[in-house]
Structure formats: structure tokens, C-alpha cells
Write a protein that holds these residues in place. Structure first.
Motif, PDB file in Angstrom:
ATOM      1  N   HIS A  60       0.455  -1.127   0.233  1.00 21.64           N
ATOM      2  CA  HIS A  60      -0.085   0.106  -0.402  1.00 21.64           C
ATOM      3  C   HIS A  60       0.630   1.252  -0.483  1.00 21.64           C
ATOM      4  CE1 HIS A  60      -3.105  -3.072   1.729  1.00 21.64           C
ATOM      5  NE2 HIS A  60      -2.820  -2.743   0.927  1.00 21.64           N
ATOM      6  N   THR A  61       1.702   1.108   0.471  1.00 27.78           N
ATOM      7  CA  THR A  61       2.752   2.690   0.587  1.00 27.78           C
ATOM      8  C   THR A  61       4.579   2.651   0.438  1.00 27.78           C
ATOM      9  OG1 THR A  61       4.003   1.862   3.077  1.00 27.78           O
ATOM     10  CG2 THR A  61       2.155   2.297   3.373  1.00 27.78           C
ATOM     11  N   GLY A  62       4.559   1.374  -0.357  1.00 21.69           N
ATOM     12  CA  GLY A  62       6.324   1.092  -0.593  1.00 21.69           C
ATOM     13  C   GLY A  62       7.248   1.498  -0.105  1.00 21.69           C
ATOM     14  N   ILE A  63       6.899   0.670   1.369  1.00 18.06           N
ATOM     15  CA  ILE A  63       7.564   0.826   2.491  1.00 18.06           C
ATOM     16  C   ILE A  63       8.204  -0.176   2.466  1.00 18.06           C
ATOM     17  CG2 ILE A  63       8.404   1.307   4.909  1.00 18.06           C
ATOM     18  CD1 ILE A  63       5.845   3.401   5.347  1.00 18.06           C
ATOM     19  N   PRO A  64       9.454  -1.124   2.366  1.00 19.02           N
ATOM     20  CA  PRO A  64       9.821  -2.161   2.412  1.00 19.02           C
ATOM     21  C   PRO A  64      10.215  -3.271   3.627  1.00 19.02           C
ATOM     22  CG  PRO A  64      11.745  -1.259   1.092  1.00 19.02           C
ATOM     23  CD  PRO A  64      10.885  -0.144   1.886  1.00 19.02           C
ATOM     24  N   ALA A  65       9.586  -4.475   3.910  1.00 20.20           N
ATOM     25  CA  ALA A  65       9.203  -4.976   4.956  1.00 20.20           C
ATOM     26  C   ALA A  65      11.060  -5.272   5.986  1.00 20.20           C
ATOM     27  CB  ALA A  65       8.808  -6.405   4.576  1.00 20.20           C
ATOM     28  N   ASP A  66      11.525  -4.743   4.947  1.00 21.32           N
ATOM     29  CA  ASP A  66      13.143  -5.277   5.871  1.00 21.32           C
ATOM     30  C   ASP A  66      13.172  -2.982   5.970  1.00 21.32           C
ATOM     31  OD1 ASP A  66      14.131  -4.597   3.122  1.00 21.32           O
ATOM     32  OD2 ASP A  66      14.868  -5.231   3.308  1.00 21.32           O
TER      33      ASP A  66
ATOM     34  N   THR B   4       8.304  11.269  12.754  1.00 24.30           N
ATOM     35  CA  THR B   4       8.523  12.934  12.708  1.00 24.30           C
ATOM     36  C   THR B   4       9.249  13.855  11.158  1.00 24.30           C
ATOM     37  OG1 THR B   4      10.505  12.723  13.341  1.00 24.30           O
ATOM     38  CG2 THR B   4       8.969  13.097  16.057  1.00 24.30           C
ATOM     39  N   GLY B   5       9.343  12.110  10.475  1.00 26.79           N
ATOM     40  CA  GLY B   5       9.244  12.566   8.786  1.00 26.79           C
ATOM     41  C   GLY B   5      10.868  13.013   8.501  1.00 26.79           C
ATOM     42  N   ARG B   6      11.888  12.268   9.473  1.00 34.97           N
ATOM     43  CA  ARG B   6      13.235  12.819   9.574  1.00 34.97           C
ATOM     44  C   ARG B   6      13.916  10.871   8.378  1.00 34.97           C
ATOM     45  NH1 ARG B   6      15.700  13.195  15.198  1.00 34.97           N
ATOM     46  NH2 ARG B   6      14.469  12.602  15.602  1.00 34.97           N
ATOM     47  N   SER B   7      13.007  10.382   7.505  1.00 32.57           N
ATOM     48  CA  SER B   7      13.136   9.403   7.018  1.00 32.57           C
ATOM     49  C   SER B   7      13.093   9.494   5.382  1.00 32.57           C
ATOM     50  CB  SER B   7      13.426   7.900   7.477  1.00 32.57           C
ATOM     51  OG  SER B   7      12.325   7.489   7.470  1.00 32.57           O
ATOM     52  N   ASN B   8      12.858   8.770   4.885  1.00 32.62           N
ATOM     53  CA  ASN B   8      11.950   8.418   2.948  1.00 32.62           C
ATOM     54  C   ASN B   8      12.134   7.338   3.204  1.00 32.62           C
ATOM     55  OD1 ASN B   8      12.248  10.894   2.140  1.00 32.62           O
ATOM     56  ND2 ASN B   8      14.406  10.717   2.343  1.00 32.62           N
ATOM     57  N   PRO B   9      11.468   6.816   4.369  1.00 34.04           N
ATOM     58  CA  PRO B   9      11.210   5.210   4.668  1.00 34.04           C
ATOM     59  C   PRO B   9      10.367   4.897   3.033  1.00 34.04           C
ATOM     60  CG  PRO B   9       9.199   5.640   5.170  1.00 34.04           C
ATOM     61  CD  PRO B   9      10.602   7.239   4.469  1.00 34.04           C
ATOM     62  N   SER B  10       9.479   4.903   2.357  1.00 31.16           N
ATOM     63  CA  SER B  10       9.244   4.491   1.065  1.00 31.16           C
ATOM     64  C   SER B  10      10.052   4.568  -0.038  1.00 31.16           C
ATOM     65  CB  SER B  10       7.831   5.094   0.571  1.00 31.16           C
ATOM     66  OG  SER B  10       6.874   4.662  -0.452  1.00 31.16           O
ATOM     67  N   ILE B  11       9.637   3.365  -1.351  1.00 34.41           N
ATOM     68  CA  ILE B  11      10.321   3.739  -2.709  1.00 34.41           C
ATOM     69  C   ILE B  11       9.868   4.826  -3.581  1.00 34.41           C
ATOM     70  CG2 ILE B  11      10.701   0.943  -2.622  1.00 34.41           C
ATOM     71  CD1 ILE B  11       8.977   0.441  -4.506  1.00 34.41           C
ATOM     72  N   HIS B  12       8.258   5.367  -2.877  1.00 38.65           N
ATOM     73  CA  HIS B  12       8.049   6.005  -3.622  1.00 38.65           C
ATOM     74  C   HIS B  12       8.230   7.408  -3.635  1.00 38.65           C
ATOM     75  CE1 HIS B  12       5.515   2.925  -5.524  1.00 38.65           C
ATOM     76  NE2 HIS B  12       5.004   2.862  -4.340  1.00 38.65           N
ATOM     77  N   HIS B  13       8.709   7.952  -4.295  1.00 37.54           N
ATOM     78  CA  HIS B  13       8.891   9.679  -3.349  1.00 37.54           C
ATOM     79  C   HIS B  13       7.898  10.519  -3.388  1.00 37.54           C
ATOM     80  CE1 HIS B  13      11.251  13.200  -3.050  1.00 37.54           C
ATOM     81  NE2 HIS B  13      10.507  13.113  -3.864  1.00 37.54           N
TER      82      HIS B  13
END
Length: 223
Positions: free
Chosen positions: A48-54, A64-73
């Protein structure tokens, strides 16, 4: 004889005076089903979000938004979406078979080294609470903590327990949250419990998460 695993992480800050410990408690006989429930959540999260399971869901950075977890910009640009993910994660913890969330807290005006002495004392109180709970149930437990084990305070508190009567097995086992999904869940519980008791105006959106999403949790309770 049944046994339980307690995945524990800490939160809080010397600047606020809060000391918080959050944990995910899992009955050993339900460990596989419990982990499967969480892994299914991570699989759906990726879909649903593109955040990898690992990807490590480290609450302080993630919420707090200090990372880019998803593969979708585009997803990474919308910081409010992270709160929804955190709420879904807490709701998942509530439904994990044989599992329960818990958190305790303490507030102090001590600073510097005295703050860390107080943090060890809060952990000692938590340790006795868990040990007594296991004793009443006729069970044993293992504590798995986030970290590398370099802080001797936790090991020291375990070794204060009387061997003849203790129900907590061994010293705490340490593992970094990046390498353990249940420890990541404990990290989320500790951080959100901290925000529940801290009541910082900038985190108002998190104040209700524990009572509404974790109705069967233990705490957060002052210890």
C-alpha cells in the motif's frame, strides 16, 4: 510450563525528566502466530505504501518525518501519512495472538548522571513487576532489549534478583531494532507511550493513540 518473551525498549529524555519503558509481551506458544500477524502487516504496508518489509520502523525518525521510508518519492512527501502507518501498527499489535502491549513511566527532576541512575531504578521497578507477574502465573520469562548491551545497568539489575525465586531467565538479551521486528514494535510502543504521558502540544495528534488503539494494554502506568 508456559513462558513469555518481553521485547523492551526505552524512551523519554533528560530534558523533559520522563523515563519510559515500553514492551511487547508474547506467550512463547503463540510466538509464531504473533510474528506472522506482524509480518503480514509489513507485507500489506509494502503493497500500500512502498515501505519495504525490511525497512526499520524507528518511531522517532519515522513519525517525525526524518527519513524516506518508501520507494515512492511522492509518498515520502506527505508526512501526515506516517501517522496513519503508526496507528495501523499499533492496531496490529492489539490483534497479535497471545501478545499484549505494556508501558511504564517515571518523571524526575534529576539531571546528568543522576538521571541515568534514576532510569536504572525505573527499570529495576519494571523488572520486579514483570518477575512478580510471572511468579503469580507460574511462568518464566525472557527479556529481549533494544541495544548492544554496553550499558551495564540492565544486566546488574537482573543479577540482583534472587536466583532461588526469580522467574526472569538469564540476563537481558540485546539485539538492535534494525535486526528484529518485535523489537521495532517495542520501539513504537515506547515512543508513543512517551508521547501519551508527555502531552507535548506539538504531538497532540498522538495523545489518544494508546487508549483508543491499545485498549487491552498495560499502561502507560507510573512506576
Amino acid at each position: 510450563m508456559s513462558a513469555r518473551i518481553f521485547y523492551i525498549d526505552d524512551s523519554g529524555a533528560e530534558s523533559t525528566g520522563y523515563i519510559v519503558y515500553g514492551w511487547l509481551e508474547v506467550a512463547v506458544e503463540h510466538w509464531s502466530a504473533s510474528l506472522r500477524c506482524w509480518l503480514d502487516f509489513r507485507k500489506q504496508l509494502y503493497q500500500h505504501t512502498g515501505i519495504p518489509a525490511d525497512y526499520e520502523l524507528h518511531a522517532t525518525k519515522f513519525i517525525t518525518g526524518r527519513s524516506n521510508p518508501s520507494i515512492h518519492h511522492e509518498w515520502n512527501r506527505h508526512k501526515r501519512l506516517r501517522g496513519r502507518v503508526a496507528q495501523d501498527a499499533l492496531a496490529t499489535i492489539e490483534t497479535m495472538p497471545g501478545a499484549q502491549a505494556g508501558a511504564v513511566w517515571r518523571r524526575t527532576t534529576k539531571t546528568g548522571r543522576a538521571y541515568y541512575v534514576e532510569r536504572a531504578a525505573a527499570y529495576e521497578a519494571l523488572l520486579h513487576h514483570l518477575d512478580d507477574t510471572l511468579a503469580r502465573a507460574g511462568e518464566h520469562g525472557i527479556i529481549v532489549m533494544d541495544g548492544d548491551g554496553t550499558d551495564p545497568a540492565y544486566r546488574r539489575e537482573h543479577r540482583k534478583l534472587k536466583l532461588a525465586t526469580r522467574n526472569i531467565v538469564e540476563d537481558p538479551w540485546f539485539i538492535g531494532s534494525h535486526a528484529s521486528q518485535p523489537v521495532q514494535a517495542a520501539d513504537l510502543l515506547a515512543y508513543t507511550a512517551y508521547q501519551t504521558v508527555l502531552r507535548h502540544p506539538g504531538k497532540r495528534f498522538m495523545w489518544h493513540w494508546w487508549p483508543t488503539l491499545l485498549p487491552n494494554a498495560y499502561g502507560p502506568r507510573e512506576i
